[in-house]
Design a protein around this motif. Structure first.
Motif, PDB file in Angstrom:
ATOM      1  N   LYS A   1      46.808  41.757  44.518  1.00 35.95           N
ATOM      2  CA  LYS A   1      47.743  40.693  44.157  1.00 35.95           C
ATOM      3  C   LYS A   1      47.040  39.339  44.208  1.00 35.95           C
ATOM      4  CE  LYS A   1      52.172  38.678  45.424  1.00 35.95           C
ATOM      5  NZ  LYS A   1      53.270  38.663  46.382  1.00 35.95           N
TER       6      LYS A   1
ATOM      7  N   GLN B   1      46.316  36.859  41.032  1.00 30.36           N
ATOM      8  CA  GLN B   1      46.781  35.474  41.029  1.00 30.36           C
ATOM      9  C   GLN B   1      45.629  34.524  40.724  1.00 30.36           C
ATOM     10  OE1 GLN B   1      48.459  35.319  44.947  1.00 30.36           O
ATOM     11  NE2 GLN B   1      50.542  35.658  44.211  1.00 30.36           N
TER      12      GLN B   1
ATOM     13  N   THR C   1      44.801  34.722  36.979  1.00 30.61           N
ATOM     14  CA  THR C   1      45.832  34.049  36.202  1.00 30.61           C
ATOM     15  C   THR C   1      45.687  32.539  36.291  1.00 30.61           C
ATOM     16  OG1 THR C   1      47.340  35.895  36.573  1.00 30.61           O
ATOM     17  CG2 THR C   1      48.333  33.821  35.881  1.00 30.61           C
ATOM     18  N   SER C   2      45.457  32.028  37.476  1.00 29.93           N
ATOM     19  CA  SER C   2      45.291  30.585  37.659  1.00 29.93           C
ATOM     20  C   SER C   2      44.089  30.062  36.892  1.00 29.93           C
ATOM     21  CB  SER C   2      45.138  30.255  39.142  1.00 29.93           C
ATOM     22  OG  SER C   2      46.305  30.563  39.840  1.00 29.93           O
TER      23      SER C   2
END
Length: 73
Positions: free
Chosen positions: A49, A53, A56-57
């Motif tokens: 996870k 993240q 994605t950032s």
């Protein structure tokens, strides 16, 4: 893959022209942690996870930069 993470992260950040500080701010961590990841002094995060993240950032940041080139405010 884990052994290549540092190299891949470094290459990706260079290609996207993103500094340790910029990425760290985007994903709310210390810039020195990014530096240690890039140099292989720190291991890949165990949490999928967390890693997702981060990805994605990083990609969102680049999309915003590219969008500003075509649609300046």
């Amino acid at each position: 893959m884990k052994k290549l993470f540092d190299k891949k992260l470094d290459i990706l950040m260079r290609l996207l022209d993103i500094s340790n500080t910029e990425l760290a701010r985007a994903i709310f961590i210390d810039p020195s942690y990014i530096s240690r990841l890039r140099t292989g002094k720190r291991k890949l995060p165990k949490s999928k996870k967390t890693f997702t993240q981060w990805q994605t950032s990083l990609l969102n940041k680049q999309v915003n930069v590219e969008k500003e080139k075509f649609y300046p405010i």
